[in-house]
Design an enzyme around this catalytic site. Sequence first.
Site, short mmCIF file in Angstrom:
data_model
loop_
_atom_site.label_atom_id
_atom_site.label_comp_id
_atom_site.label_asym_id
_atom_site.label_seq_id
_atom_site.Cartn_x
_atom_site.Cartn_y
_atom_site.Cartn_z
CG ASP A 12 -2.01 -1.08 1.11
OD1 ASP A 12 -2.39 -1.45 -0.02
OD2 ASP A 12 -2.44 -1.58 2.17
N GLY A 14 1.44 2.72 -3.00
CA GLY A 14 1.04 3.40 -4.23
C GLY A 14 1.89 3.04 -5.43
CE LYS A 15 4.12 -2.78 -5.30
NZ LYS A 15 3.26 -2.66 -4.10
CB THR A 16 -0.77 0.25 -9.03
OG1 THR A 16 -0.44 -1.09 -8.62
CG2 THR A 16 -1.50 0.18 -10.36
CG LEU A 17 -0.90 7.07 -8.09
CD1 LEU A 17 -2.12 7.36 -8.94
CD2 LEU A 17 -1.00 7.81 -6.75
CE LYS A 37 0.45 -6.18 -8.94
NZ LYS A 37 1.12 -5.29 -7.98
CB ALA A 118 2.98 -8.24 -5.12
CG ASN A 176 2.40 7.80 -3.64
OD1 ASN A 176 1.90 8.80 -4.13
ND2 ASN A 176 1.71 6.69 -3.45
CD1 TRP A 206 -3.38 10.67 0.29
CD2 TRP A 206 -5.06 11.96 -0.40
NE1 TRP A 206 -4.54 9.98 0.52
CE2 TRP A 206 -5.59 10.76 0.10
CE3 TRP A 206 -5.93 12.93 -0.89
CZ2 TRP A 206 -6.95 10.50 0.12
CZ3 TRP A 206 -7.29 12.67 -0.88
CH2 TRP A 206 -7.79 11.46 -0.37
#
Length: 229
Positions: A12, A14-17, A37, A118, A176, A206
């Site tokens: 959590d 924010g890797k994907t963001l 992914k 992940a 992030n 944010w």
Amino acid sequence: MSLYFVTGTDTDTGKTLVSAGLLARARAQGLTTRGIKPVASGSVRTAQGLRNRDALWLQRYSAPAVDYSEVNPIALEPAVAPHLAAREAGMTLEASRLIAHIRQLQASPRQFGLVEGAGGWRVPLNRQEDLGEIARVLALPVILVVGLRLGCINHARLSAEAIRADGLRLAGWVGNHIDPEYAETEDTLAMLAHHLDAPCLGHVPWIDAAEEHGPEVAARYLRLPGEAH
């Protein structure tokens, strides 16, 4: 093809963001892109099969368009660590299978690509292997996403040390802002810049996780590895 491995200081972060934001920035510069992914837990059942929200974002910002199976070859339903989700699904994750998938995609290269892990660097695939094995075997430079919150300096330094101990280059890091109430942002960023000894690729403010165009917003605060300030 410039291919990077994206990891986080924890889950959590924010890797994907950030990953989708980097892909969006590359697309805006006219580059061909691909997000991967390899394994994703917390997927949902759809008419097309299991789909993971993170992988769908990577698919969305890959250009030219790619099939979902290219982005996410292993989708798992339980929202737990990948090795546990795989066990619940009656399968065993193997780094060699995921590496073979990525190598197959490298046969049709894109100008900018990301492999998103992940959780953090040492998240296990099985009793012997972790996700970092993918980056090690493929010799991928690593981008570290630091979720700005209490404890992140320690996590970032330990992650950077582990990445380098595995013989890989830390290509850059991103701060992030995952906690809108965190009050020590500037001091934290300064300390990270001092200790990580790698380029800072951006400070992302944010952004609500439900924001549909969040990656495009994040892209405004990011730069690609090697891109001038």
